[in-house]
Design a protein around this motif. Structure first.
Motif, PDB file in Angstrom:
ATOM      1  N   ILE A  72       0.858  -1.183   0.000  1.00  0.00           N
ATOM      2  CA  ILE A  72       0.000   0.000   0.000  1.00  0.00           C
ATOM      3  C   ILE A  72       0.893   1.232   0.000  1.00  0.00           C
ATOM      4  O   ILE A  72       1.653   1.467   0.934  1.00  0.00           O
ATOM      5  CB  ILE A  72      -0.946  -0.013   1.215  1.00  0.00           C
TER       6      ILE A  72
ATOM      7  N   HIS B 205      -2.453   5.464   2.016  1.00  0.00           N
ATOM      8  CA  HIS B 205      -3.809   5.218   2.506  1.00  0.00           C
ATOM      9  C   HIS B 205      -4.294   6.479   3.204  1.00  0.00           C
ATOM     10  O   HIS B 205      -3.895   6.775   4.332  1.00  0.00           O
ATOM     11  CB  HIS B 205      -3.837   4.026   3.459  1.00  0.00           C
TER      12      HIS B 205
ATOM     13  N   TRP C 195      -7.018   7.570   4.876  1.00  0.00           N
ATOM     14  CA  TRP C 195      -8.247   7.012   5.437  1.00  0.00           C
ATOM     15  C   TRP C 195      -9.313   8.082   5.647  1.00  0.00           C
ATOM     16  O   TRP C 195     -10.511   7.784   5.601  1.00  0.00           O
ATOM     17  CB  TRP C 195      -7.949   6.275   6.744  1.00  0.00           C
TER      18      TRP C 195
ATOM     19  N   ALA D 117      -7.140   4.742  -1.229  1.00  0.00           N
ATOM     20  CA  ALA D 117      -5.858   4.059  -1.025  1.00  0.00           C
ATOM     21  C   ALA D 117      -5.218   3.809  -2.380  1.00  0.00           C
ATOM     22  O   ALA D 117      -5.896   3.437  -3.341  1.00  0.00           O
ATOM     23  CB  ALA D 117      -6.056   2.739  -0.288  1.00  0.00           C
TER      24      ALA D 117
ATOM     25  N   GLU E 134      -6.671  -6.082   1.619  1.00  0.00           N
ATOM     26  CA  GLU E 134      -7.858  -6.006   2.462  1.00  0.00           C
ATOM     27  C   GLU E 134      -7.496  -6.110   3.946  1.00  0.00           C
ATOM     28  O   GLU E 134      -8.099  -5.433   4.787  1.00  0.00           O
ATOM     29  CB  GLU E 134      -8.844  -7.113   2.079  1.00  0.00           C
TER      30      GLU E 134
ATOM     31  N   GLU F 144      -4.724  -5.117   5.372  1.00  0.00           N
ATOM     32  CA  GLU F 144      -4.115  -3.857   5.790  1.00  0.00           C
ATOM     33  C   GLU F 144      -5.170  -2.765   5.943  1.00  0.00           C
ATOM     34  O   GLU F 144      -5.177  -2.018   6.928  1.00  0.00           O
ATOM     35  CB  GLU F 144      -3.066  -3.433   4.756  1.00  0.00           C
ATOM     36  N   LEU F 145      -6.077  -2.667   4.990  1.00  0.00           N
ATOM     37  CA  LEU F 145      -7.119  -1.630   5.047  1.00  0.00           C
ATOM     38  C   LEU F 145      -8.071  -1.868   6.218  1.00  0.00           C
ATOM     39  O   LEU F 145      -8.588  -0.912   6.810  1.00  0.00           O
ATOM     40  CB  LEU F 145      -7.902  -1.598   3.731  1.00  0.00           C
TER      41      LEU F 145
ATOM     42  N   HIS G 214      -7.989  -0.106   9.587  1.00  0.00           N
ATOM     43  CA  HIS G 214      -8.628   1.204   9.730  1.00  0.00           C
ATOM     44  C   HIS G 214     -10.141   1.111   9.509  1.00  0.00           C
ATOM     45  O   HIS G 214     -10.806   2.131   9.309  1.00  0.00           O
ATOM     46  CB  HIS G 214      -8.023   2.195   8.741  1.00  0.00           C
TER      47      HIS G 214
ATOM     48  N   GLN H 267     -11.698  -0.156   6.939  1.00  0.00           N
ATOM     49  CA  GLN H 267     -12.060   0.151   5.557  1.00  0.00           C
ATOM     50  C   GLN H 267     -11.729  -1.019   4.644  1.00  0.00           C
ATOM     51  O   GLN H 267     -10.999  -1.944   5.023  1.00  0.00           O
ATOM     52  CB  GLN H 267     -11.336   1.426   5.095  1.00  0.00           C
ATOM     53  N   ARG H 268     -12.239  -0.970   3.420  1.00  0.00           N
ATOM     54  CA  ARG H 268     -12.035  -2.056   2.456  1.00  0.00           C
ATOM     55  C   ARG H 268     -12.325  -1.563   1.050  1.00  0.00           C
ATOM     56  O   ARG H 268     -12.981  -0.533   0.852  1.00  0.00           O
ATOM     57  CB  ARG H 268     -12.975  -3.227   2.769  1.00  0.00           C
TER      58      ARG H 268
ATOM     59  N   LEU I 127     -12.745   3.683  -1.141  1.00  0.00           N
ATOM     60  CA  LEU I 127     -12.959   2.684  -0.103  1.00  0.00           C
ATOM     61  C   LEU I 127     -14.351   2.811   0.503  1.00  0.00           C
ATOM     62  O   LEU I 127     -15.010   3.833   0.367  1.00  0.00           O
ATOM     63  CB  LEU I 127     -11.895   2.830   0.992  1.00  0.00           C
TER      64      LEU I 127
END
Length: 400
Positions: free
Chosen positions: A73, A76, A78, A83, A95, A97-98, A101, A103-104, A189
């Motif tokens: 990544i 990002h 957020w 991202a 997914e 890593e996101l 936070h 998120q996806r 995201l």
């Protein structure tokens, strides 16, 4: 090989079956590799996790560009819910890593633990989540790519609202690597759903599923995903609700009130991997069928009718009208079935491509089912982006 080694280092250049495999670690290294290939007029194919390398017409390039070092990544933001990700990043790693936070990227492609971001975009893969969140073309807002001559191109932005410039992300999505090699992607995201439930309704009557389909879509419930499964004469409809706990209880009560016979039952998340399971059916030919959502149940009923002819067919469809079909028949039988199905589907405004073909007769069947009406425009775009036809030549529809 010496020239490639000077670009990426000796440990990142190999040979496989008469082709060079080069693994650049940056957009600039990728551009240098393609400049060399362009000067030598070598054909090139990008590859990531090899989960979809066999999709489309077969290609035997002289150089493979392995994208797996183009990973991670990169940024990002957020707060803006965007991202930027390297194209060689495994979908599941992104997914994971996101999700830290909350998120996806709201997409459910095949084989997320092995598939790379660039590969998913190249074939425009998606699943049942597209009903609520849209397809990849709705989720990709920016892209960096390298053209066949080594030119680096960037399009889109890092914010959700961006109207400037030529929309390369939409053009490259689903182009099967014939226009450029993607090195970075910027996604919009969505929040990870904290509360969700999956319910399944089973029936051996397609007409009852049509009733289920209409009532679910008209019921103003918090539906995140819808899919229908068909195996012979047996059918099932899966629905995933995502909302606050009190809304989930209300949706459950309404669902139970709608369908007392057959009764809905709670199901696990594994039902959403059933499309993936079709690719594991031994000896099967995999088809991707498209149909109008209003005709989806009728199309699935037609595939279910194959059981009456002794033909083994399993289907998984999402509510937007994309159906994955596994035909478990010998290649010589499957070829005849496919041609008949194409004629039948065209009469219902549908279409079909062969995703994976088994047996030794793979070259005897047009995987794409003829050229689309826009083929002249598509060829003109290929000529503009890749005049020497170096990137996956012949891979895509119409021999592009």
């Amino acid at each position: 090989m010496t020239d490639f080694i000077s670009i990426v280092g000796i440990e990142h250049v190999t040979e496989e079956f008469g082709a060079f495999v080069v693994a650049p670690a940056s957009t600039e290294e990728t551009a240098a590799v393609l400049r060399l290939c362009s000067a030598r007029k070598w054909t090139v194919s990008a590859r990531g996790g090899d989960t979809k390398q066999d999709w489309g017409n077969p290609v035997a390039p002289q150089v493979f560009v392995d994208t797996r070092r183009l990973s991670g990544i990169r940024e990002h933001v957020w707060q803006d819910m965007t991202a930027t990700v390297g194209a060689g990043t495994l979908w599941a790693d992104m997914e994971r890593e996101l999700a830290q936070h909350g998120q996806r990227v709201a997409l459910d492609p095949l084989f997320p633990a092995q598939a790379t971001v660039g590969g998913v975009i190249a074939v425009n893969d998606s699943g049942a989540l597209r009903m609520r969140y849209g397809s990849l073309r709705d989720l990709v807002i920016g892209m960096t790519l390298v053209l066949a001559d080594g030119t680096i191109a960037r399009s889109g932005g890092k914010v959700v609202k961006n109207v400037a410039g030529y929309d390369l992300p939409k053009l490259l999505t689903g182009s099967f690597g014939t226009l450029g090699i993607i090195t970075e992607v910027t996604f919009r995201l969505h929040p990870v759903q904290a509360h969700a439930e999956t319910w399944t309704v089973q029936s051996d009557h397609a007409d009852s599923l049509l009733h289920i389909h209409r009532r679910l879509l008209d019921g103003a419930m918090s539906i995140e995903s819808l899919q229908m499964r068909r195996n012979g004469r047996d059918s099932a409809w899966d629905v995933r609700f995502a909302a606050l706990p009190e809304i989930l209880r209300e949706n459950e009560e309404r669902l139970q009130g709608m369908y007392r016979v057959p009764a809905p039952f709670a199901a696990g998340d594994d039902v959403w991997r059933q499309r993936e399971r079709l690719f594991a059916v031994s000896g099967a030919t995999l088809l991707k069928v498209t149909a109008r959502p209003s005709r989806l149940v009728g199309v699935l009923g037609g595939f279910g009718g194959l059981a009456l002819q002794g033909i083994a067919a399993e289907c998984v469809a999402d509510a937007t009208g994309i159906v994955t079909v596994a035909l478990s028949e010998p290649p010589e039988v499957t070829a005849s079935i496919i041609e008949d199905l194409r004629v039948w589907l065209r009469s219902r405004d549908g279409g079909m491509v062969v995703v994976l073909r088994t047996g030794n007769a793979s070259g005897e069947l047009d995987r794409w089912g003829g050229s689309p009406p826009a083929i002249a425009v598509m060829r003109a775009i290929k000529q503009e982006f890749d005049p020497d036809r170096l990137l996956n030549p012949g891979k895509f529809v119409g021999g592009i």
